[in-house]
Motif scaffolding. Structure first.
Motif, PDB file in Angstrom:
ATOM      1  N   UNK A 264       0.819  -1.208   0.000  1.00  0.00           N
ATOM      2  CA  UNK A 264       0.000   0.000   0.000  1.00  0.00           C
ATOM      3  C   UNK A 264       0.855   1.262   0.000  1.00  0.00           C
ATOM      4  N   UNK A 265       2.132   1.116  -0.269  1.00  0.00           N
ATOM      5  CA  UNK A 265       3.033   2.263  -0.295  1.00  0.00           C
ATOM      6  C   UNK A 265       2.777   3.107  -1.531  1.00  0.00           C
ATOM      7  N   UNK A 266       3.144   4.358  -1.439  1.00  0.00           N
ATOM      8  CA  UNK A 266       3.120   5.221  -2.613  1.00  0.00           C
ATOM      9  C   UNK A 266       4.238   4.830  -3.572  1.00  0.00           C
ATOM     10  N   UNK A 267       3.979   5.003  -4.847  1.00  0.00           N
ATOM     11  CA  UNK A 267       5.073   4.930  -5.793  1.00  0.00           C
ATOM     12  C   UNK A 267       5.885   6.207  -5.706  1.00  0.00           C
ATOM     13  N   UNK A 268       7.183   6.057  -5.715  1.00  0.00           N
ATOM     14  CA  UNK A 268       8.111   7.191  -5.680  1.00  0.00           C
ATOM     15  C   UNK A 268       8.694   7.314  -7.076  1.00  0.00           C
ATOM     16  N   UNK A 269       8.444   8.445  -7.715  1.00  0.00           N
ATOM     17  CA  UNK A 269       8.757   8.596  -9.134  1.00  0.00           C
ATOM     18  C   UNK A 269       9.966   9.507  -9.348  1.00  0.00           C
ATOM     19  N   UNK A 270      10.811   9.075 -10.269  1.00  0.00           N
ATOM     20  CA  UNK A 270      11.995   9.828 -10.684  1.00  0.00           C
ATOM     21  C   UNK A 270      11.925  10.056 -12.193  1.00  0.00           C
ATOM     22  N   UNK A 271      12.543  11.125 -12.673  1.00  0.00           N
ATOM     23  CA  UNK A 271      12.675  11.287 -14.114  1.00  0.00           C
ATOM     24  C   UNK A 271      13.505  10.130 -14.653  1.00  0.00           C
ATOM     25  N   UNK A 272      13.087   9.557 -15.757  1.00  0.00           N
ATOM     26  CA  UNK A 272      13.791   8.409 -16.329  1.00  0.00           C
ATOM     27  C   UNK A 272      15.123   8.849 -16.924  1.00  0.00           C
ATOM     28  N   UNK A 273      15.947   7.882 -17.234  1.00  0.00           N
ATOM     29  CA  UNK A 273      17.256   8.207 -17.809  1.00  0.00           C
ATOM     30  C   UNK A 273      17.120   8.858 -19.174  1.00  0.00           C
ATOM     31  N   UNK A 274      15.959   8.693 -19.845  1.00  0.00           N
ATOM     32  CA  UNK A 274      15.747   9.394 -21.109  1.00  0.00           C
ATOM     33  C   UNK A 274      15.707  10.909 -20.934  1.00  0.00           C
ATOM     34  N   UNK A 275      15.420  11.369 -19.730  1.00  0.00           N
ATOM     35  CA  UNK A 275      15.404  12.812 -19.507  1.00  0.00           C
ATOM     36  C   UNK A 275      16.799  13.405 -19.676  1.00  0.00           C
ATOM     37  N   UNK A 276      17.821  12.637 -19.326  1.00  0.00           N
ATOM     38  CA  UNK A 276      19.178  13.108 -19.559  1.00  0.00           C
ATOM     39  C   UNK A 276      19.919  13.616 -18.344  1.00  0.00           C
ATOM     40  N   UNK A 277      19.429  13.267 -17.144  1.00  0.00           N
ATOM     41  CA  UNK A 277      20.137  13.650 -15.915  1.00  0.00           C
ATOM     42  C   UNK A 277      20.919  12.485 -15.323  1.00  0.00           C
TER      43      UNK A 277
END
Length: 412
Positions: A264-277
């Motif tokens: 029941x945890x929240x998903x923790x979202x990051x910009x994907x590697x396609x973003x370029x960081x």
């Protein structure tokens, strides 16, 4: 041989396939197929099987270009919320922004979204919504937003929408000269440990609200920071090595304190590697219920030829899956500035193209990723290429999205 991280990733993802949405109770709000007789077999995804969403742009993080008339009447020629509040003064700014929050997105908007097959909203937020994080002697932001956030989330939850809370404006600004950070900063000031601390406190606060506020019961995902600096450099490496793991661990620690179960945890979202960081997972020891955000604007992709055939052929087979599970969290059907109003691209005389291009993008984003969130729901641009509501009303986007794009892409 799989390394330790890879083994853990596979085990984690096996759980994610069941638990994409946050809980069985919340999942039951979605339009579950009537053919599923056993309640224990209820799916965790919407009946479409994919995220189909819109961003609520310029609601809690106002970008003047999206709604220049409203902005001008509130803030004149100010560049950002920070500048506007500093110019108007706190009390006048609070009144102006609270009027905006109460009118830009209303309950009727959610009825329209539901009628159009939308099942998700992504809500851009600035850290200043947690008002005790704001430095009263040097930072200027509108106050009183949290009750409006709860109201909007309540409207979304009542209709069974999935909700993504997006940390759109970070302390100090994650990029320069962009009002989506809340301030028109000459340099990005986010990449310091004390700013990371403030951002983490904001994310933990959102986490606690999401788990303890009824109106926010359908919040299933929090994005740690929107569109940080691109390139692998000292700043982005520091962000990934310090801020990312600390944000993850502090969110999970708060959920543990609240007694939230592992599914029941929240998903923790990051910009994907396609973003370029850089690789968002590089410094993470735990990937349980992680998710990833990809932003896909062909408008600014110089590697794609500016032609109708090129845009549709690219979009028909556009695999944007870098890490899983991933969502294309921002995209549009806008084309480069230097051609967008020429005869060959004018939205008024090229409706078939824009309709087909929308369909092609939906087809690929649903084929390769867990869905998409269009930028944005509503604008004052008089240009449906940026506004989902306008595009439906113009006949560009159909109200039924099932099977969309297959006929368009069969020739590519």
């Amino acid at each position: 041989m799989l390394g330790q991280t890879s083994v853990f990733t596979l085990l984690s993802l096996a759980g994610l396939s069941k638990a994409w949405f946050p809980s069985q109770e919340r999942a039951s709000l979605f339009n579950i197929s009537a053919s599923i007789a056993n309640p224990s077999d209820r799916r965790w995804l919407p009946s479409s099987g994919k995220i189909r969403g819109v961003n609520l742009g310029s609601l809690f993080v106002f970008e003047p270009w999206i709604a220049s008339n409203t902005w001008s009447s509130m803030c004149g020629d100010a560049n950002s919320e920070f500048d506007c509040v500093m110019s108007l003064g706190q009390d006048a700014a609070n009144t102006a922004f609270q009027n905006h929050w109460g009118s830009w997105i209303t309950e009727s908007d959610f009825n329209e979204m539901a009628n159009y097959g939308i099942n998700t909203v992504r809500i851009p937020l600035g850290y200043w919504m947690k008002e005790d994080l704001v430095y009263s002697d040097s930072e200027y932001f509108p106050q009183g937003g949290v009750e409006y956030l709860k109201q909007v989330c309540g409207w979304a939850s009542d209709r069974g929408f999935y909700i993504i809370l997006d940390h759109h404006g970070a302390p100090g600004a994650q990029v320069a000269n962009n009002p989506f950070t809340g301030q028109y900063a000459s340099t990005p000031g986010f990449y310091e440990s004390w700013q990371f601390d403030r951002a983490e406190e904001f994310l933990v606060w959102l986490t606690e609200m999401a788990h303890s506020t009824d109106e926010m019961r359908n919040v299933g995902m929090i994005e740690v920071v929107n569109e940080p600096l691109q390139g692998e450099n000292d700043q982005t490496n520091y962000m990934r090595s310090d801020f990312y793991p600390n944000a993850y661990s502090k969110i999970r620690a708060k959920e543990s304190d609240l007694g939230i179960g592992s599914n029941d945890l929240l998903h923790i979202q990051f910009m994907s590697s396609y973003w370029g960081s850089g690789n968002p997972n590089e410094y993470l020891d735990d990937l349980w219920f992680c998710a990833y955000d990809d932003h896909r604007y062909l408008k600014w992709d110089s590697s794609v030829a500016v032609s109708k055939d090129s845009y549709i052929s690219t979009s028909c087979d556009d695999n944007r899956l870098a890490e899983w599970p991933s969502i294309v969290g921002e995209w549009s059907i806008s084309v480069p500035d230097d051609v967008e109003w020429t005869d060959n691209w004018n939205p008024n005389s090229n409706t078939d193209f824009y309709s087909n291009w929308f369909a092609a993008q939906v087809k690929s984003y649903e084929q390769y990723t867990d869905g998409w969130v269009f930028w944005t729901w509503k604008t004052e641009l008089g240009d449906y290429r940026w506004g989902y509501k306008d595009a439906v009303e113009a006949g560009i986007i159909p109200t039924s999205l099932d099977g969309i794009g297959e006929d368009v892409c069969s020739n590519y």
